[in-house]
Write an enzyme that holds these catalytic residues in place. Structure first.
Site, PDB file in Angstrom:
ATOM      1  N   ARG A  17      -3.492   5.933  11.558  1.00  0.00           N
ATOM      2  CA  ARG A  17      -4.169   5.095  10.566  1.00  0.00           C
ATOM      3  C   ARG A  17      -4.981   4.019  11.254  1.00  0.00           C
ATOM      4  O   ARG A  17      -4.572   3.490  12.285  1.00  0.00           O
ATOM      5  CB  ARG A  17      -3.167   4.405   9.639  1.00  0.00           C
ATOM      6  CG  ARG A  17      -2.445   5.321   8.697  1.00  0.00           C
ATOM      7  CD  ARG A  17      -1.607   4.546   7.714  1.00  0.00           C
ATOM      8  NE  ARG A  17      -0.442   5.299   7.303  1.00  0.00           N
ATOM      9  CZ  ARG A  17       0.469   4.833   6.458  1.00  0.00           C
ATOM     10  NH1 ARG A  17       0.345   3.630   5.957  1.00  0.00           N
ATOM     11  NH2 ARG A  17       1.500   5.578   6.128  1.00  0.00           N
ATOM     12  N   SER A 106      -3.461   6.847   2.799  1.00  0.00           N
ATOM     13  CA  SER A 106      -2.222   6.561   2.085  1.00  0.00           C
ATOM     14  C   SER A 106      -2.411   5.392   1.117  1.00  0.00           C
ATOM     15  O   SER A 106      -3.276   5.441   0.255  1.00  0.00           O
ATOM     16  CB  SER A 106      -1.100   6.294   3.089  1.00  0.00           C
ATOM     17  OG  SER A 106       0.144   6.193   2.452  1.00  0.00           O
ATOM     18  N   HIS A 107      -1.628   4.324   1.282  1.00  0.00           N
ATOM     19  CA  HIS A 107      -1.714   3.174   0.392  1.00  0.00           C
ATOM     20  C   HIS A 107      -2.441   2.004   1.044  1.00  0.00           C
ATOM     21  O   HIS A 107      -2.438   0.893   0.503  1.00  0.00           O
ATOM     22  CB  HIS A 107      -0.308   2.724  -0.015  1.00  0.00           C
ATOM     23  CG  HIS A 107       0.532   2.285   1.152  1.00  0.00           C
ATOM     24  ND1 HIS A 107       1.159   3.179   1.981  1.00  0.00           N
ATOM     25  CD2 HIS A 107       0.815   1.050   1.631  1.00  0.00           C
ATOM     26  CE1 HIS A 107       1.813   2.506   2.922  1.00  0.00           C
ATOM     27  NE2 HIS A 107       1.621   1.224   2.734  1.00  0.00           N
ATOM     28  N   LYS A 116      -2.221  12.570   8.198  1.00  0.00           N
ATOM     29  CA  LYS A 116      -0.813  12.951   8.197  1.00  0.00           C
ATOM     30  C   LYS A 116      -0.751  14.415   8.614  1.00  0.00           C
ATOM     31  O   LYS A 116      -1.524  15.243   8.109  1.00  0.00           O
ATOM     32  CB  LYS A 116      -0.193  12.736   6.816  1.00  0.00           C
ATOM     33  CG  LYS A 116      -0.089  11.262   6.447  1.00  0.00           C
ATOM     34  CD  LYS A 116       0.548  11.039   5.084  1.00  0.00           C
ATOM     35  CE  LYS A 116       0.660   9.545   4.784  1.00  0.00           C
ATOM     36  NZ  LYS A 116       1.229   9.285   3.434  1.00  0.00           N
ATOM     37  N   ASP A 245       1.200   6.556  -5.436  1.00  0.00           N
ATOM     38  CA  ASP A 245       0.376   5.841  -4.463  1.00  0.00           C
ATOM     39  C   ASP A 245      -0.927   6.609  -4.228  1.00  0.00           C
ATOM     40  O   ASP A 245      -1.216   7.606  -4.897  1.00  0.00           O
ATOM     41  CB  ASP A 245       1.145   5.590  -3.173  1.00  0.00           C
ATOM     42  CG  ASP A 245       1.300   6.810  -2.300  1.00  0.00           C
ATOM     43  OD1 ASP A 245       1.238   7.941  -2.830  1.00  0.00           O
ATOM     44  OD2 ASP A 245       1.484   6.661  -1.076  1.00  0.00           O
ATOM     45  N   ASP A 247      -2.151   8.674  -2.082  1.00  0.00           N
ATOM     46  CA  ASP A 247      -2.212  10.096  -1.725  1.00  0.00           C
ATOM     47  C   ASP A 247      -1.090  10.913  -2.360  1.00  0.00           C
ATOM     48  O   ASP A 247      -0.873  12.069  -2.010  1.00  0.00           O
ATOM     49  CB  ASP A 247      -2.228  10.291  -0.208  1.00  0.00           C
ATOM     50  CG  ASP A 247      -0.942   9.883   0.483  1.00  0.00           C
ATOM     51  OD1 ASP A 247      -0.298   8.926   0.024  1.00  0.00           O
ATOM     52  OD2 ASP A 247      -0.578  10.505   1.497  1.00  0.00           O
ATOM     53  N   ASP A 249       2.271  10.828  -2.406  1.00  0.00           N
ATOM     54  CA  ASP A 249       3.566  11.192  -1.816  1.00  0.00           C
ATOM     55  C   ASP A 249       4.646  10.146  -2.078  1.00  0.00           C
ATOM     56  O   ASP A 249       5.788  10.324  -1.674  1.00  0.00           O
ATOM     57  CB  ASP A 249       3.453  11.493  -0.318  1.00  0.00           C
ATOM     58  CG  ASP A 249       2.937  10.335   0.517  1.00  0.00           C
ATOM     59  OD1 ASP A 249       2.730   9.225  -0.043  1.00  0.00           O
ATOM     60  OD2 ASP A 249       2.715  10.530   1.731  1.00  0.00           O
ATOM     61  N   ARG A 250       4.296   9.050  -2.783  1.00  0.00           N
ATOM     62  CA  ARG A 250       5.292   8.012  -3.088  1.00  0.00           C
ATOM     63  C   ARG A 250       5.320   7.746  -4.582  1.00  0.00           C
ATOM     64  O   ARG A 250       4.298   7.804  -5.258  1.00  0.00           O
ATOM     65  CB  ARG A 250       4.978   6.709  -2.349  1.00  0.00           C
ATOM     66  CG  ARG A 250       5.132   6.832  -0.844  1.00  0.00           C
ATOM     67  CD  ARG A 250       5.193   5.469  -0.206  1.00  0.00           C
ATOM     68  NE  ARG A 250       3.985   4.695  -0.462  1.00  0.00           N
ATOM     69  CZ  ARG A 250       3.977   3.379  -0.663  1.00  0.00           C
ATOM     70  NH1 ARG A 250       5.101   2.687  -0.676  1.00  0.00           N
ATOM     71  NH2 ARG A 250       2.843   2.747  -0.870  1.00  0.00           N
ATOM     72  N   HIS A 332       9.105   7.171  -0.846  1.00  0.00           N
ATOM     73  CA  HIS A 332       9.054   8.516  -0.271  1.00  0.00           C
ATOM     74  C   HIS A 332      10.403   9.180  -0.566  1.00  0.00           C
ATOM     75  O   HIS A 332      11.442   8.758  -0.052  1.00  0.00           O
ATOM     76  CB  HIS A 332       8.861   8.468   1.250  1.00  0.00           C
ATOM     77  CG  HIS A 332       7.501   8.052   1.689  1.00  0.00           C
ATOM     78  ND1 HIS A 332       6.431   8.909   1.696  1.00  0.00           N
ATOM     79  CD2 HIS A 332       7.042   6.873   2.173  1.00  0.00           C
ATOM     80  CE1 HIS A 332       5.355   8.281   2.156  1.00  0.00           C
ATOM     81  NE2 HIS A 332       5.706   7.045   2.451  1.00  0.00           N
TER      82      HIS A 332
END
Length: 463
Positions: A17, A106-107, A116, A245, A247, A249-250, A332
């Protein structure tokens, strides 16, 4: 490109990132592709799946990544825009690929991005990422001429998600009223396709993908970002609301009373359900999780395992010990009993629906039954990237000298008669993360005072 040097700050413990332009650009994406292609080919593989989120920089990074992968001699299956779990699903179920890379920030803020990575069904992280950096500096890359093909997989992914509700009472499912906030993130289109197939009444927010995140920041663990979802739940008298979130995944949940359920509380519900069907199973939660969760897992007949924070690290540990469920406070949640071992907010939401049905209680009633300890959210203490781990090490040395009751699997988690406090260095931000929990408000204040004193000994002032 004969060789490449990554900005050392972008090769994180869990993924890659950085800020686009100053830390991360097309050359980094190309070099990542060349390096990962070399790894995949070295392990006997020949193809990699690639997806991307909705950030404005993602198409540019994806194009450079694909160029690097094909120049490294592997074929590429491009699945296009979608949530990170859809990329994981592709890698887990498509026989022709042996790895996958999602272009996603992501976030993180809108001007950040990253990657990822998964290889042979396992997270590609930590030392493996650092070795990619070494490989890039040496230009130690394979060469070839890989091919590219496009694959539309969203429909198959959603069909597979729906199996989480197999065998449940359709009439009871049809009575559910649920809100969903995609936060303008990459899961929006898949969410719309999913709710069109779900029984019950569903209200969605911000499912149009917009990489500027015009409605709110794409981190649902920050309560201010849940204002729209809370208002929807109250206005429509919904059973609960689900926030995703950037992407997908959360997951974070808001119950009918407007209370926020973070990952450790959601794990408590999921563990109770799973352990009725698989008693004695190990269940992993990260060091930031409430002690109430670890106690509940034991009470429900499971084996509670405390692990390091980080989605990649928890997934790896789940695979190592054969745990069917794991997760962390940030939302997650990973399932390996009837899923593929990766984190997926949409699947987690369906499993929560299923758990509520099997346990015979609403999500709000399940929240009502939980203990009410006094605890802090994640308190972030700004500190230089170069010194954050050294600060934690110094605090750990002083605690060991004083014979404190400490768990050191990830930072320091210190137990006292008042409860516990945690200090660890973030692997994704230039901060120290502090959290504390007690059965009493006064106990919580004493824990925070002790943590502040330890930080002060290391030359850090929290406030």
């Amino acid at each position: 490109m004969k060789a490449h040097r990554f900005d050392p700050t972008i090769l994180r413990e869990y993924d890659i990132r950085g800020q686009v332009g100053s830390q991360l650009g097309a050359n980094d994406a190309h070099a990542l592709g060349r390096g990962f292609a070399t790894v995949v080919r070295g392990a006997g593989g020949s193809a990699v799946a690639v997806g991307r989120d909705g950030r404005l920089s993602s198409p540019m990074l994806e194009a450079a990544l694909v160029d690097g992968l094909t120049a490294g001699g592997v074929n590429v299956v491009r699945i296009g825009l979608g949530p990170t779990p859809m990329l994981y699903y592709t890698e887990a179920t498509l026989d022709e690929v042996q790895g996958g890379i999602q272009v996603t920030g992501s976030h993180n803020p809108a001007d950040h991005n990253g990657f990822k990575i998964v290889h042979d069904g396992a997270p590609f992280c930590g030392a493996e990422l650092r070795r990619l950096g070494d490989r890039a500096k040496a230009g130690d890359w394979s060469s070839g001429a890989g091919r590219v093909r496009e694959l539309a997989i969203e429909q198959a992914y959603v069909e597979r998600l729906l199996r989480a509700l197999d065998g449940l009472d359709q009439a009871k499912l049809g009575a559910l009223r649920i809100g969903w906030d995609a936060g303008s993130g990459a899961a929006g289109p898949a969410l719309e396709r999913l709710v069109a197939r779900l029984p019950g009444q569903h209200h969605t927010l911000f499912t149009h993908v917009d990489g500027t995140f015009p409605h709110h920041h794409p981190d649902p663990t920050v309560e201010a970002n849940l204002a729209d979802l809370k208002a929807l739940v109250v206005t429509k008298s919904l059973d609960f609301g689900v926030a995703l979130d950037g992407d997908g995944d959360r997951i974070v949940v808001v119950d009918a009373k407007g209370r926020v359920l973070l990952g450790d509380q959601l794990l408590m519900i999921l563990a109770q359900d799973l352990l009725q069907r698989a008693p004695g199973s190990p269940i992993i939660a990260d060091v930031k999780a409430s002690q109430s969760l670890f106690d509940a897992i034991a009470r429900f007949g499971g084996r509670a395992v405390m692990g390091k924070t980080g989605h990649s690290l928890i997934k790896s540990e789940m695979k190592r010990i054969g745990a069917p469920l794991g997760g962390e406070m940030t939302g997650h949640l990973m399932f390996a009993d009837d899923w593929y071992g990766f984190d997926d907010a949409l699947y987690a939401a369906l499993r929560l629906i299923a758990a509520s049905q099997r346990l015979g209680l609403s999500l709000t009633a399940l929240r009502d039954a939980m203990p009410e300890p006094f605890n802090t959210p994640e308190l972030r203490v700004p500190v230089d990237e170069a010194s954050k781990f050294a600060v934690v090490e110094e605090v750990a040395r002083r605690l060991a000298r004083d014979e404190a009751d400490v768990v050191t699997i990830d930072g320091v988690r210190v137990s006292t008669p008042d409860g516990w406090w945690l200090l660890r260095a973030s692997n994704t931000q230039d901060v120290l993360v502090l959290r504390a929990e007690s059965d009493t408000r006064d106990g919580l204040e004493r824990l925070l005072a002790e943590a502040d004193a330890r930080l002060a000994e290391a030359g850090i002032a929290r406030r």
